[in-house]
Design an enzyme around this catalytic site. Structure first.
Site, PDB file in Angstrom:
ATOM      1  N   ARG A 210      -5.024   9.132   7.995  1.00  0.00           N
ATOM      2  CA  ARG A 210      -6.226   9.025   7.418  1.00  0.00           C
ATOM      3  C   ARG A 210      -6.399   9.545   6.048  1.00  0.00           C
ATOM      4  O   ARG A 210      -6.036   9.818   6.163  1.00  0.00           O
ATOM      5  CB  ARG A 210      -7.381   8.323   7.560  1.00  0.00           C
ATOM      6  CG  ARG A 210      -7.588   8.203   9.128  1.00  0.00           C
ATOM      7  CD  ARG A 210      -7.022   6.891   9.945  1.00  0.00           C
ATOM      8  NE  ARG A 210      -7.029   5.555   9.522  1.00  0.00           N
ATOM      9  CZ  ARG A 210      -8.398   4.639   9.421  1.00  0.00           C
ATOM     10  NH1 ARG A 210      -8.429   4.779  10.661  1.00  0.00           N
ATOM     11  NH2 ARG A 210      -8.379   3.123   9.072  1.00  0.00           N
ATOM     12  N   SER A 211      -6.122   8.107   5.298  1.00  0.00           N
ATOM     13  CA  SER A 211      -6.354   8.549   3.897  1.00  0.00           C
ATOM     14  C   SER A 211      -7.457   9.442   3.158  1.00  0.00           C
ATOM     15  O   SER A 211      -7.548  10.042   2.402  1.00  0.00           O
ATOM     16  CB  SER A 211      -6.526   6.701   2.580  1.00  0.00           C
ATOM     17  OG  SER A 211      -7.474   5.973   3.078  1.00  0.00           O
TER      18      SER A 211
ATOM     19  N   ASP B 244       4.293   0.254   3.963  1.00  0.00           N
ATOM     20  CA  ASP B 244       2.926  -0.014   4.714  1.00  0.00           C
ATOM     21  C   ASP B 244       2.628  -0.918   4.146  1.00  0.00           C
ATOM     22  O   ASP B 244       2.434  -0.674   2.578  1.00  0.00           O
ATOM     23  CB  ASP B 244       2.435   0.901   5.181  1.00  0.00           C
ATOM     24  CG  ASP B 244       0.583   0.853   5.494  1.00  0.00           C
ATOM     25  OD1 ASP B 244       0.737  -0.400   5.997  1.00  0.00           O
ATOM     26  OD2 ASP B 244       0.094   1.067   5.363  1.00  0.00           O
TER      27      ASP B 244
ATOM     28  N   LYS C 106       3.377   9.935   9.555  1.00  0.00           N
ATOM     29  CA  LYS C 106       3.176   9.560   8.925  1.00  0.00           C
ATOM     30  C   LYS C 106       2.461  10.529   7.719  1.00  0.00           C
ATOM     31  O   LYS C 106       0.637  10.258   9.114  1.00  0.00           O
ATOM     32  CB  LYS C 106       2.668   8.610   8.510  1.00  0.00           C
ATOM     33  CG  LYS C 106       2.836   6.908   7.923  1.00  0.00           C
ATOM     34  CD  LYS C 106       2.957   5.686   8.211  1.00  0.00           C
ATOM     35  CE  LYS C 106       1.904   5.581   6.867  1.00  0.00           C
ATOM     36  NZ  LYS C 106       0.547   4.386   6.730  1.00  0.00           N
TER      37      LYS C 106
ATOM     38  N   GLN D 253       0.532  -0.945   0.109  1.00  0.00           N
ATOM     39  CA  GLN D 253      -0.472   0.546  -0.205  1.00  0.00           C
ATOM     40  C   GLN D 253       0.533   1.119   0.045  1.00  0.00           C
ATOM     41  O   GLN D 253       0.555   1.603  -0.608  1.00  0.00           O
ATOM     42  CB  GLN D 253      -1.306   0.136   0.565  1.00  0.00           C
ATOM     43  CG  GLN D 253      -1.346   1.178   1.335  1.00  0.00           C
ATOM     44  CD  GLN D 253      -3.195   0.411   1.944  1.00  0.00           C
ATOM     45  OE1 GLN D 253      -3.890  -0.230   1.262  1.00  0.00           O
ATOM     46  NE2 GLN D 253      -3.330   1.073   3.092  1.00  0.00           N
TER      47      GLN D 253
ATOM     48  N   LYS E 258      -3.801   6.432  15.098  1.00  0.00           N
ATOM     49  CA  LYS E 258      -4.528   7.072  14.204  1.00  0.00           C
ATOM     50  C   LYS E 258      -5.958   7.680  15.394  1.00  0.00           C
ATOM     51  O   LYS E 258      -6.474   6.138  16.170  1.00  0.00           O
ATOM     52  CB  LYS E 258      -5.540   6.507  13.173  1.00  0.00           C
ATOM     53  CG  LYS E 258      -3.882   6.212  12.205  1.00  0.00           C
ATOM     54  CD  LYS E 258      -4.698   4.871  11.283  1.00  0.00           C
ATOM     55  CE  LYS E 258      -3.821   4.354   9.783  1.00  0.00           C
ATOM     56  NZ  LYS E 258      -4.133   3.828   9.027  1.00  0.00           N
TER      57      LYS E 258
ATOM     58  N   GLU F 185       4.899  -1.630   8.249  1.00  0.00           N
ATOM     59  CA  GLU F 185       4.054  -1.350   8.740  1.00  0.00           C
ATOM     60  C   GLU F 185       2.898  -3.046   8.184  1.00  0.00           C
ATOM     61  O   GLU F 185       2.620  -3.334   7.528  1.00  0.00           O
ATOM     62  CB  GLU F 185       3.185  -0.361   8.375  1.00  0.00           C
ATOM     63  CG  GLU F 185       1.984  -0.146   9.193  1.00  0.00           C
ATOM     64  CD  GLU F 185       1.799   1.439   8.726  1.00  0.00           C
ATOM     65  OE1 GLU F 185      -0.072   1.396   8.519  1.00  0.00           O
ATOM     66  OE2 GLU F 185       1.872   2.343   8.648  1.00  0.00           O
TER      67      GLU F 185
ATOM     68  N   ASP G 235      -0.420  -1.692  13.099  1.00  0.00           N
ATOM     69  CA  ASP G 235      -1.492  -0.585  12.366  1.00  0.00           C
ATOM     70  C   ASP G 235      -2.999  -1.103  12.870  1.00  0.00           C
ATOM     71  O   ASP G 235      -3.773  -0.747  14.085  1.00  0.00           O
ATOM     72  CB  ASP G 235      -1.726   0.184  11.106  1.00  0.00           C
ATOM     73  CG  ASP G 235      -2.551   1.017  10.661  1.00  0.00           C
ATOM     74  OD1 ASP G 235      -3.654   1.390  11.435  1.00  0.00           O
ATOM     75  OD2 ASP G 235      -2.600   0.761   9.442  1.00  0.00           O
TER      76      ASP G 235
ATOM     77  N   GLU H 166      -2.837   9.317  -0.967  1.00  0.00           N
ATOM     78  CA  GLU H 166      -2.752  10.337   0.264  1.00  0.00           C
ATOM     79  C   GLU H 166      -0.983  11.188  -0.345  1.00  0.00           C
ATOM     80  O   GLU H 166      -0.299  11.765  -0.396  1.00  0.00           O
ATOM     81  CB  GLU H 166      -1.249   9.452   1.117  1.00  0.00           C
ATOM     82  CG  GLU H 166      -3.331   9.007   2.169  1.00  0.00           C
ATOM     83  CD  GLU H 166      -2.244   7.249   2.558  1.00  0.00           C
ATOM     84  OE1 GLU H 166      -0.877   7.187   2.948  1.00  0.00           O
ATOM     85  OE2 GLU H 166      -2.670   6.784   3.244  1.00  0.00           O
TER      86      GLU H 166
END
Length: 436
Positions: free
Chosen positions: A372-373, A246, A394, A167, A343, A291, A318, A209
């Site tokens: 977050r995205s 990730d 991040k 990802q 998060k 991640e 995560d 992102e």
């Protein structure tokens, strides 16, 4: 007393064109806090619930009027008249009023927006910047550090419409001496990566992102493109810039056969094979952080991966931990991973977020503060990273203003602390588990 006199909730739009919850908390004296909840695409199954309306005639079912209604009615009714400077009490009132394990009655999006807006209003009433107020809430007043950015410059998986399974492919400008220098290095590598991809005839459109989202033959090809970009920018890979990934492994884990199926590469791995696949990538490239290198439910696989890689690579949980102290505690006891991604919408309140960071640090785990995205212009995570001295953040690539908003806030904070004669240290690679 920083008395709450009014709470307002509204539906606003996030970076993916979906609604999210924004909250205003007003105090006596005219102080106001404004905050918005982010939203994830690849989500852990044990995250606190993001309440959506499900009405297909509005925003394809993604409306948040129910959550907004909870802010304007039940939540407002319960906290108006309370002291905003008692963050733990405000958060607990909302949690108790919701009464569910995963905040499914009001939605973590409603509770979090109010929680963060309360902190911002209280900080304003005390005449403090948000990062300084967070440090006080954290029990570490005046203790700050500037975070090492993990910049997601090639997007795959759920964050992009391409054939790349992993990802996020990230760079960490570890050779920098300051946050501002780290951002400059990151920007220069990002622009050189655009040139590298263009020269190969590859797409330079960006994902959720802000990273590029080209179709590539393999995950190794993504790393090779980044290596070329780092060198074209005039930096040394492994010295000036390190790499992080990730995997978001839950997104390509087949629960029926227990295999990690990387369709983009046409390859399939058992749990242990996938760990050794990642180990080989780490031998070829200076990857210092991975991640979600296993499915969130594959704790046996995570234990093996920690045994194989944990002494030399930061292994971040995560989907594995979802910012939840109960799950993190179990992971610590079982020796699973060595770092947690933070998060705050996974757990749904600032108080619970701070508890997760503290638990991680006390156990010798690192904590990586994350966006977050689906994001907004809200830059609270920048203040959270500095105010908890987390050391790593991040928050996307060097494009899309929803990502850049966080970087610009970090620039302001770093500059303000320098002007005050109390510069915050930028730890670089020392902030990463196993690299000190």
């Amino acid at each position: 007393m920083a008395k709450i006199v009014k709470v307002i909730g509204r539906e606003i739009i996030d970076s993916r064109g979906n609604p999210t919850v924004e909250a205003e908390v007003h105090l006596e004296g005219g102080f106001v806090g404004l905050a918005a909840a982010p939203s994830g695409a690849s989500t852990g199954s044990r995250e606190a619930l993001e309440l959506r309306d499900g009405d297909k005639s509005r925003f394809l079912g993604k409306g948040v009027l129910k959550a907004v209604g909870a802010v304007n009615n039940e939540i407002a009714g319960a906290i108006v008249g309370k002291d905003a400077s008692n963050q733990a009490e405000i958060d607990q009132i909302m949690i108790d009023l919701d009464g569910t394990e995963n905040k499914s009655k009001f939605g973590a999006n409603a509770i979090l927006a109010v929680s963060l807006a309360t902190a911002k209003a209280a900080a304003a009433s005390k005449g403090l910047p948000l990062y300084a107020y967070i440090a006080e809430l954290n029990g570490t007043p005046g203790v700050y550090s500037m975070p090492l950015p993990m910049m997601n410059i090639i997007n795959g998986g759920e964050h992009a419409d391409n054939n790349v399974d992993i990802q996020e492919f990230m760079i960490q400008p570890v050779g920098a001496k300051t946050l501002r220098e780290a951002l400059r290095i990151g920007a220069e590598v990002f622009h050189n990566l655009a040139k590298v991809l263009k020269a190969k005839g590859l797409n330079t459109a960006v994902g959720d992102e802000g990273g590029f989202a080209p179709n590539l033959g393999s995950n190794a090809e993504a790393l090779a493109c980044i290596k070329e970009a780092v060198e074209k920018a005039g930096y040394v890979l492994g010295k000036d810039v390190t790499l992080a990934m990730d995997c978001a492994s839950s997104e390509f884990y087949n629960k029926e056969n227990g295999k990690y199926e990387m369709k983009g590469e046409g390859r399939s791995f058992t749990s242990q094979e996938f760990t050794h696949y990642l180990e080989e990538l780490c031998k070829q490239y200076p990857i210092v952080s991975i991640e979600d290198g296993q499915d969130e439910s594959d704790w046996e696989g995570f234990a093996y991966q920690t045994k194989v890689l944990g002494d030399k690579v930061q292994l971040v949980g995560d989907d594995l931990f979802v910012t939840n102290t109960k799950i993190l505690k179990e992971g610590i006891e079982k020796g699973i991973a060595n770092s947690i991604l933070i998060k705050f919408n996974q757990i749904g309140s600032l108080t619970e977020t701070l508890a997760a960071i503290k638990m991680a640090k006390d156990a010798g785990y690192t904590a990586v503060i994350s966006h977050r995205s689906g994001e907004t212009e809200d830059a609270t995570i920048a203040d959270l990273a500095v105010g908890t001295a987390a050391g790593q953040i991040k928050t996307g690539s060097m494009s899309r203003s929803d990502r850049i908003a966080k970087y610009n806030q970090l620039i302001r904070i770093e500059e303000a602390l320098e002007r005050a004669g109390t510069p915050a240290p930028f730890l670089g690679l020392k902030a990463v588990k196993g690299q000190a």
